[in-house]
Design an enzyme around this catalytic site. Structure first.
Site, mmCIF file in Angstrom:
data_model
loop_
_atom_site.group_PDB
_atom_site.id
_atom_site.type_symbol
_atom_site.label_atom_id
_atom_site.label_comp_id
_atom_site.label_asym_id
_atom_site.label_seq_id
_atom_site.Cartn_x
_atom_site.Cartn_y
_atom_site.Cartn_z
ATOM 1 N N ASP A 55 0.359 11.739 -2.478
ATOM 2 C CA ASP A 55 1.581 12.481 -2.162
ATOM 3 C C ASP A 55 2.835 11.739 -2.588
ATOM 4 O OD1 ASP A 55 0.951 15.017 -0.832
ATOM 5 O OD2 ASP A 55 -0.154 13.740 0.564
ATOM 6 N N GLU A 64 -1.636 25.561 4.084
ATOM 7 C CA GLU A 64 -2.338 24.284 4.276
ATOM 8 C C GLU A 64 -1.831 23.629 5.549
ATOM 9 O OE1 GLU A 64 -2.516 21.501 0.852
ATOM 10 O OE2 GLU A 64 -1.546 23.095 -0.260
#
Ligand SMILES: Cc1ncc(COP(=O)(O)O)c(C=O)c1O
EC number: 4.2.1.20
Lengths: 421, 255
Positions: free
Chosen positions: B52, B41
């Protein structure tokens, strides 16, 4: 009253959140849609506000000040007289009723000036809920008195150290907490921002302000006011003050944002004026954000922590684009001047946030005629700003007091250590 | 190159573009591929990455100061997709930077840079749907997420729109914390399988060889991201690549 089109107001609004948060937002929306058309729910909400928060709040004429400015007759809607000292409590009590119906036992909230955190801590204590409040580490320093009270009320206050350490980061952190606890926790969002249904839901509860304002104006002025002015952080007090006037075209609605030190990036929190905010999608919704070309959200500044936010209610973005709401701004200096003027002329200590509305309102009132009427929404009282004000007007007397106070606190602490050992 | 269902478990790892620096991104990616990681990624750093945990939040914050951006991500993608044709690169970003760039142009430029798939955590399936014909034409797979609290109705909707693989968020919360694997988790994965034949990637909380062993046979892909970024942060990219190599050995996935 304002209604979204599936969560959108014109092109703004929506629900852009990680998948994990969607079930809770759907649950909240379903409940909200049921309740908002149920007059008995609004009655229940009003009774709670009346018996706990001191509603209705008065409409106060500023006779001396209006005369001095020589323009319109100015009235204040006194949200500062709410329990906890600001309009924030209206929204929080409403969401408290929702939490009870959803059967959740824990609430989280983000807070900038601390007013929303304080209101949430008060509501949690009253309803027997556990509360965690996220607050930027810099805001904690700026608004320590509110932090102190939140902790005394039994809430956990978590300082957020990421990024610029203000409201934007506190909101991100609250969303992260929610992602992990969404099944047991309700997120009490503090302003008319965020993913649907929050903008509409918060506006619904805050609309109690304009509901009363309208009735009081009819009683006291004999007609609707010519202008209604409110400060705009996220936009909840402004939407509350505007909501019941949206269809009364003759009433001008003015939202005053924080002009800060200057219009340079990072020096202000103005999003609704040309060349300031641009459309973006972040923190769960689409609105005008202060941001750079790469779509990174920008830094903000305001003398008032509660206006120091990078986004703005999608409802206000829409209403200012359609021209229904007139956007204006007041800079830090104008705010301090308006703050002083209200105190000295009328004996009312306003919050620095609310002083933006005063500054913007006074400017306009001067251009109006004495047979016109303006209502300024005084969103909160200034007690919480005592340290900021003392910084803005340094006085040796205050500094000496703080030194004596620190010495006393130290003595007490030493004495209690002595007892323990 | 995105794996087929029931192939051996593949590890997917991560770069935050600009962290610790743009130059080091290239080196780190070469190290990952060398270690045997074929799914990577490329995260566009963002000021407000709400899905996150702190490791990635702080990496984003640093990356922005080092020049991380959408443009830098596309430039890096063009280089690494060419240098490592055996690997598949997935662009991961929050919506706003892509929205500001212009979604249509972004999709086209990403495809031209060799990107094979895209993960946008705050772009729900309803928002992706209108773009599907365009994405299909460009050969970009939108990777959609499912979560433990999701309804069957919604899994079905996501399965209908998903391409490439489905990202199975292993637990409630944000990235970067440990997950407990067990019966409940197995049931959850089985429930998702009833809706799709696509391979499944497990993410959020894969942090050790034990986790990879636990996922072998259950899923096709394991996202090993925050822990890798912690290695990179604490010990540098070379050492992080060594540790990745060791990890694949220890979990029986090497070679
Ligand atoms: C007294 C006061 N007024 C105004 C605001 C701004 O918020 P909003 O725009 O949502 O009313 C705040 C926020 O903390 C506040 O404390």
């Amino acid at each position: 009253m304002i209604r979204s089109d599936q969560g959108y107001f014109g092109e703004f609004g929506g629900r852009y959140v990680p998948e994990i948060l969607l079930p809770a937002l759907q649950e909240l929306e379903t409940m909200f849609n049921q309740l908002r058309d149920d007059p008995s729910f609004w009655q229940e909400y009003l009774s709670l506000c009346q018996e706990f928060s001191g509603r209705p709040t008065p409409l106060t004429p500023l006779r001396r000040l209006s005369k001095e400015l020589g323009g319109a007759q100015i009235w204040l809607k006194r949200e500062d007289l709410n329990h906890s000292g600001a309009h924030k409590v209206n929204n929080v009590l409403g969401q408290g009723l929702l939490v009870q119906r959803m059967g959740k036992k824990r609430v989280i909230a983000e807070t900038g000036a601390g007013q929303h955190g304080l209101a949430t801590a008060i509501m949690a204590a009253r309803l027997g809920l556990q509360a965690t409040i996220y607050m930027g580490a810099d805001d904690i320093e700026r608004q320590y008195s509110n932090v102190f009270w939140m902790r005394q009320l039994g809430a956990e206050v978590v300082g957020v150290e990421t990024g610029a350490r203000t409201l934007k980061e506190a909101l991100d952190e609250a969303l992260r907490d929610w992602a992990a606890t969404v099944e047991t926790t309700h997120y009490v969002l503090g302003t008319a921002c965020g993913p649907a249904p929050f903008p509409e839901l918060v506006t619904y509860f805050q609309s109690v302000i304009s509901q009363e304002m309208k009735q009081q104006a009819l009683e006291k002025i004999g007609r609707l006011p010519d202008e209604v002015v409110a400060c705009v952080g996220g936009g909840s007090n402004a939407m509350g003050a505007f909501a019941n006037f949206l269809e009364d075209d003759a009433v001008k609605l003015i939202g005053v944002e924080a002009g800060g030190r200057s219009f340079l990036p990072g020096e202000h929190s103005v999003r609704l004026l040309p060349d300031t905010g641009e459309d973006g999608i972040a923190q769960g919704y689409k609105t005008l954000f202060l941001q750079d070309d790469d779509g990174q959200l920008g830094d903000t500044h305001s003398i008032a922590a509660g206006l120091d936010y990078v986004g703005v209610s999608p409802i206000l973005s829409h209403l200012s684009q359609t021209g229904r709401v007139i956007a204006d701004s007041a800079n830090d200096q104008e705010v301090v001047d308006a703050f002083k003027l209200l105190m000295k002329t009328e004996g009312i200590i306003p919050a620095l946030e609310s002083s933006h509305a005063l500054a913007g309102g006074f400017k306009r009132a001067k251009q109006m005629s004495p047979d016109q009427h303006m209502v300024i929404n005084l969103s909160g009282r200034g007690d919480k700003d005592i340290f900021n004000i003392a910084h803005a007007f340094p006085q040796p007397e205050w500094t000496e007091f703080l030194q004596r106070e620190a010495a006393r606190a130290q003595e007490l602490e030493n004495a209690s250590k002595g007892e323990k050992s | 190159m995105i794996p087929q269902q029931h192939q051996k478990l593949q590890v997917m790892s991560h770069a935050v573009v600009g962290f610790p620096s743009l130059d080091e991104n290239e080196k780190a990616i070469a190290g990952l591929v060398e270690a045997g990681v074929n799914l990577i990624e490329l995260q566009v750093p963002f000021s407000d990455p709400v899905a996150d945990g702190h490791t990635l939040v702080n990496a984003c914050y640093d990356a922005l100061k080092m020049g991380g951006s959408v443009k830098a991500t596309l430039e890096l993608a063009a280089k690494v997709t060419k240098a490592h044709p055996q690997a598949s690169f997935i662009l991961m970003s929050y919506l706003n930077p892509l929205y500001r760039y212009g979604l249509e142009k972004l999709f086209e430029d990403a495809a031209a840079a060799g990107i094979k798939a895209m993960i946008i955590p705050d772009m729900p399936v309803e928002q992706i749907e209108p773009w599907l014909p365009k994405l299909d034409a460009l050969g970009i797979a939108p990777i959609l997420m499912v979560t433990p609290n999701i309804s069957d109705e919604r899994v079905a909707k996501i399965a209908a729109n998903a391409r490439g693989f489905i990202y199975v968020v292993s637990r409630m919360g944000v990235t970067g914390k440990q997950t407990q694997w067990g019966e409940e988790f197995e049931n959850y994965v089985a429930r998702i399988r009833t809706h799709t034949d696509l391979p499944l990637a497990i993410g959020f909380g894969v942090r050790a060889a034990e986790d990879l062993k636990a996922l072998t046979g259950t899923a096709e892909i394991a996202a090993f991201c925050s822990k890798y970024i912690e290695w990179q942060r604490d010990q540098g990219s070379d050492k992080a690549a060594e540790k990745m190599h060791q990890l694949l050995q220890d979990s029986g996935l090497a070679g």
